[in-house]
Write an enzyme that holds these catalytic residues in place. Structure first.
Site, PDB file in Angstrom:
ATOM      1  N   SER A 188      46.147  29.425  45.752  1.00  0.00           N
ATOM      2  CA  SER A 188      46.374  30.691  45.225  1.00  0.00           C
ATOM      3  C   SER A 188      47.161  31.465  46.201  1.00  0.00           C
ATOM      4  CB  SER A 188      45.084  31.481  44.934  1.00  0.00           C
ATOM      5  OG  SER A 188      44.599  31.076  43.534  1.00  0.00           O
TER       6      SER A 188
ATOM      7  N   TYR B 160      39.566  38.409  38.427  1.00  0.00           N
ATOM      8  CA  TYR B 160      40.785  37.591  38.773  1.00  0.00           C
ATOM      9  C   TYR B 160      41.016  36.319  37.920  1.00  0.00           C
ATOM     10  CZ  TYR B 160      43.175  34.768  42.211  1.00  0.00           C
ATOM     11  OH  TYR B 160      44.067  34.082  43.143  1.00  0.00           O
ATOM     12  N   SER B 161      42.216  36.420  37.465  1.00  0.00           N
ATOM     13  CA  SER B 161      42.424  35.395  36.231  1.00  0.00           C
ATOM     14  C   SER B 161      43.774  34.907  36.743  1.00  0.00           C
ATOM     15  CB  SER B 161      42.761  36.196  34.995  1.00  0.00           C
ATOM     16  OG  SER B 161      43.188  35.430  34.054  1.00  0.00           O
ATOM     17  N   ASN B 162      43.816  33.435  36.713  1.00  0.00           N
ATOM     18  CA  ASN B 162      45.049  32.694  37.029  1.00  0.00           C
ATOM     19  C   ASN B 162      46.075  32.716  35.838  1.00  0.00           C
ATOM     20  OD1 ASN B 162      44.507  30.993  39.370  1.00  0.00           O
ATOM     21  ND2 ASN B 162      42.697  30.503  38.347  1.00  0.00           N
TER      22      ASN B 162
ATOM     23  N   GLY C 103      43.758  30.405  49.384  1.00  0.00           N
ATOM     24  CA  GLY C 103      44.038  29.652  48.207  1.00  0.00           C
ATOM     25  C   GLY C 103      43.456  28.218  48.513  1.00  0.00           C
TER      26      GLY C 103
END
Length: 426
Positions: A123, A229-231, A375
């Site tokens: 990330s 939090y969202s990818n 990440g």
């Protein structure tokens, strides 16, 4: 990598969702679920590097030839001894630049972890992606408060979702890697761990496929009414870059950031499974039919995370990039200030979330505000930290091995120890 599997990035957050809580982002999550070995790690002595220029252009004092930093090497070794397969660390401060590592390059071998090795940054990719989007904002080609649906109409997005919300994780979009809620409810997304992921680790996903999966699930909250939090937000950001520029995400990354900064060790792999150049191996520990197994996952197709976490880099390149960003070389001051303005509902181990990075206050006894984005992806973790002026940086990679350790306990303590040594040592 998703922040989600990603790192202890979180134990990190405890992401706030208007009622929903997302799985910890980054290194934390993955490190919690992947076990790693306490190896008798071979030690690679730290070395001092020549002086470099700070982000503001002034010189950082050159380290004396052969100067050692035993306090930093000790922390690296302690982290490996806690159960990780290997680690490399790069620190730049008033004493100059130092690199060191501990652990083994491959389980069962004796070769040490290279201090110039490539690794999957998970990330930390999001900071690169956010920077690209903000450069387009600076050029007037897209507005931070533009409805994303105006640029990407094919998805039928809620028109209240703006570009800012993607970068800040306030869109309410379901995370395509799965959504975790405070009451313990888990709504699965694509497989990203365990036997199911291992069996499909070379599968190719299209970004549009990931977005449509997320949109087939209920939103976690109304746009702008929470933080989670969202990818998926950053997969969409990558698609937005392609739509606005007419070029691929990878080409735009090379054209705007990698080539201008000379980041020769950094790549956007797309669907390519290998890691080019010297690197340590990463491993994934999982259960199959009641038995624990360990597999080398150095080679894996990162298309499942796309612009949210696919990149590969080095500690030197990440240091160059993060210093350039904080020093104002990549964005105008007004947008850098917005990038550093955190959402009040975000928070956790890494601080509060702005636009593509975390803002953490280490207190007056340390360095004060420290900017970061960590990440992880299966087998690898990355740490990327800098003071606002870019004059003090800490970049690290961690590789996972085959021993079972409690990531929720081990990683936060290891990170705290490292941050105190680097950012409170003066």
């Amino acid at each position: 990598m998703p922040e989600n599997t990603e790192s202890t990035e979180n134990t990190e957050s405890g992401a706030r969702v208007a009622g929903a809580r997302r799985r910890p982002s980054g290194l934390g999550e993955i490190l919690r679920r992947v076990a790693v070995p306490a190896l008798a790690a071979a030690l690679l002595a730290g070395t001092a590097a020549p002086g470099v220029a700070a982000a503001d252009g002034t010189a950082v004092p050159e380290a004396a030839p052969g100067q050692d930093r035993p306090e930093l090497q000790k922390v690296v070794q302690e982290i490996v001894d806690a159960g990780y397969a290997g680690m490399q660390l790069r620190v730049r401060d008033r004493r100059g630049e130092w690199t060191g590592s501990a652990g083994v390059r491959r389980l069962g071998g004796t070769a040490t972890v290279p201090t110039d090795g490539r690794f999957r940054i998970g990330s930390a990719t999001k900071t690169f992606t956010a920077t690209l989007v903000l450069q387009l904002v600076a050029e007037g080609r897209v507005g931070l408060d533009d409805p994303v649906a105006e640029h990407l109409p094919r998805f039928g997005l809620d028109r209240r979702i703006t570009v800012r919300m993607l970068l800040q994780h306030t869109s309410g979009l379901f995370d395509h890697t799965g959504q975790y809620y405070p009451d313990g409810t888990v709504v699965p997304g694509i497989p990203w761990q365990g036997k199911e992921w291992v069996d499909r680790r070379f599968h190719t996903y299209r970004p549009e496929e990931l977005v449509r999966l997320a949109l087939s699930k209920p939103a976690t909250f109304e746009p702008g009414k929470g933080w989670s939090y969202s990818n998926t937000n950053y997969v969409l950001a990558g698609l937005l870059i392609e739509k606005v520029t007419g070029r691929s995400y990878a080409e735009e990354m090379k054209r705007r950031i990698l080539r201008p900064l000379g980041l020769r060790g950094t790549v956007v792999p797309g669907t390519r499974p290998g890691i080019p150049g010297p690197h340590a191996h990463g491993y994934h520990r999982y259960q199959d039919a009641g038995q624990w197994k360990v597999v080398d996952v150095t080679r894996q197709n990162p298309s499942w995370i796309a612009g949210a976490g696919e990149m590969i880099s080095t500690t030197e390149d990440l240091q160059t990039f993060f210093s350039a960003l904080q020093g104002g070389r990549l964005l105008p001051a007004r947008l850098l200030a917005q990038m550093r303005t955190p959402h009040p509902d975000s928070g956790g181990l890494y601080g509060r979330y702005g636009l593509g990075l975390y803002v953490k206050d280490t207190g007056p006894e340390c360095s004060g505000i420290v900017l970061n984005h960590n990440g992880s992806t299966n087998g690898y973790g990355a740490l990327m930290y800098s003071t606002p002026d870019g004059r003090k940086t800490m970049i690290a990679s961690i590789t996972l091995g085959d021993a079972a350790i409690d990531q929720a306990q081990v990683f936060p303590k290891a990170l705290d120890r490292l941050l105190k040594e680097v950012f409170c040592g003066d």
